[in-house]
Scaffold this motif. Structure first.
Motif, PDB file in Angstrom:
ATOM      1  N   HIS A  99       0.867  -1.172   0.000  1.00  0.00           N
ATOM      2  CA  HIS A  99       0.000   0.000   0.000  1.00  0.00           C
ATOM      3  C   HIS A  99       0.903   1.220   0.000  1.00  0.00           C
ATOM      4  O   HIS A  99       1.987   1.185   0.580  1.00  0.00           O
ATOM      5  CB  HIS A  99      -0.919  -0.008   1.217  1.00  0.00           C
ATOM      6  N   SER A 101       0.965   3.796   1.656  1.00  0.00           N
ATOM      7  CA  SER A 101       1.314   4.304   2.978  1.00  0.00           C
ATOM      8  C   SER A 101       2.307   3.406   3.702  1.00  0.00           C
ATOM      9  O   SER A 101       2.835   3.783   4.740  1.00  0.00           O
ATOM     10  CB  SER A 101       0.050   4.423   3.836  1.00  0.00           C
ATOM     11  N   SER A 103       1.353   0.737   5.107  1.00  0.00           N
ATOM     12  CA  SER A 103       0.558   0.184   6.193  1.00  0.00           C
ATOM     13  C   SER A 103       0.347  -1.325   6.089  1.00  0.00           C
ATOM     14  O   SER A 103      -0.056  -1.834   5.039  1.00  0.00           O
ATOM     15  CB  SER A 103      -0.797   0.885   6.240  1.00  0.00           C
ATOM     16  N   THR A 105      -1.916  -2.771   8.084  1.00  0.00           N
ATOM     17  CA  THR A 105      -3.370  -2.896   8.212  1.00  0.00           C
ATOM     18  C   THR A 105      -4.047  -2.803   6.848  1.00  0.00           C
ATOM     19  O   THR A 105      -4.998  -3.533   6.558  1.00  0.00           O
ATOM     20  CB  THR A 105      -3.924  -1.809   9.140  1.00  0.00           C
ATOM     21  N   LYS A 106      -3.546  -1.925   6.019  1.00  0.00           N
ATOM     22  CA  LYS A 106      -4.149  -1.761   4.694  1.00  0.00           C
ATOM     23  C   LYS A 106      -3.984  -3.017   3.848  1.00  0.00           C
ATOM     24  O   LYS A 106      -4.937  -3.488   3.223  1.00  0.00           O
ATOM     25  CB  LYS A 106      -3.505  -0.571   3.974  1.00  0.00           C
ATOM     26  N   GLY A 109      -6.107  -5.820   4.702  1.00  0.00           N
ATOM     27  CA  GLY A 109      -7.434  -5.648   4.120  1.00  0.00           C
ATOM     28  C   GLY A 109      -7.421  -5.778   2.607  1.00  0.00           C
ATOM     29  O   GLY A 109      -8.383  -5.410   1.941  1.00  0.00           O
ATOM     30  N   GLU A 111      -5.782  -4.073   0.482  1.00  0.00           N
ATOM     31  CA  GLU A 111      -5.728  -2.785  -0.206  1.00  0.00           C
ATOM     32  C   GLU A 111      -4.305  -2.577  -0.716  1.00  0.00           C
ATOM     33  O   GLU A 111      -3.460  -2.013  -0.033  1.00  0.00           O
ATOM     34  CB  GLU A 111      -6.126  -1.661   0.740  1.00  0.00           C
ATOM     35  N   ASP A 113      -1.828  -0.856  -3.466  1.00  0.00           N
ATOM     36  CA  ASP A 113      -1.720   0.222  -4.448  1.00  0.00           C
ATOM     37  C   ASP A 113      -0.713  -0.096  -5.545  1.00  0.00           C
ATOM     38  O   ASP A 113      -0.811   0.425  -6.656  1.00  0.00           O
ATOM     39  CB  ASP A 113      -1.290   1.527  -3.763  1.00  0.00           C
TER      40      ASP A 113
END
Length: 125
Positions: A99, A101, A103, A105-106, A109, A111, A113
């Motif tokens: 991701h 960021s 992250s 956590t991202k 999930g 997520e 990028d």
């Protein structure tokens, strides 16, 4: 530019093993959590392993728990996915991703990028 390249796929018999590598560049490797996900024909994308930026936190879904191990090597800017006791249902194109960021956590999930070209894993006798 962010680049991630998965490699190490191939044809393996059920019960066999493969080690995938994800080489990366264009970002500060030690600041980013990285995950592996796969996509099989006609199926939804599925996250299979995640590792935090420090390497201390890892997660595996039940479908691969006990068979897959994720690790990272900061000196080589590389994340590995050791896959043991492979099953036909593990057949898919495998990708590594992040991701923007960094992250954990991202990516837990799913997520992502950024991800690169995947590597095909075929488990068949």
């Amino acid at each position: 530019d962010v680049q991630l390249q998965a490699s190490g796929g191939g044809l393996v018999q059920p019960g066999g093993s493969l080690r995938l590598s994800c080489t990366s560049s264009g970002f500060v490797f030690d600041d980013y959590a990285i995950g592996w996900f796969r996509q099989a024909p006609g199926k939804e994308r599925e996250g299979v392993s995640y590792i935090s930026s420090t390497g201390y936190t890892k997660y595996y879904p039940d479908s691969v728990k006990g068979r897959f191990t994720i690790s990272r090597d900061s000196a080589k800017n590389t994340v590995y996915l050791q896959m043991n006791n492979l099953k036909p249902e593990d057949t898919a194109v495998y990708y590594c991703g992040i991701h923007s960021s960094g992250s954990y956590t991202k990516i837990r999930g799913n997520e992502f990028d950024y991800w690169g070209p995947g590597t095909l894993v075929t488990v068949s006798s």
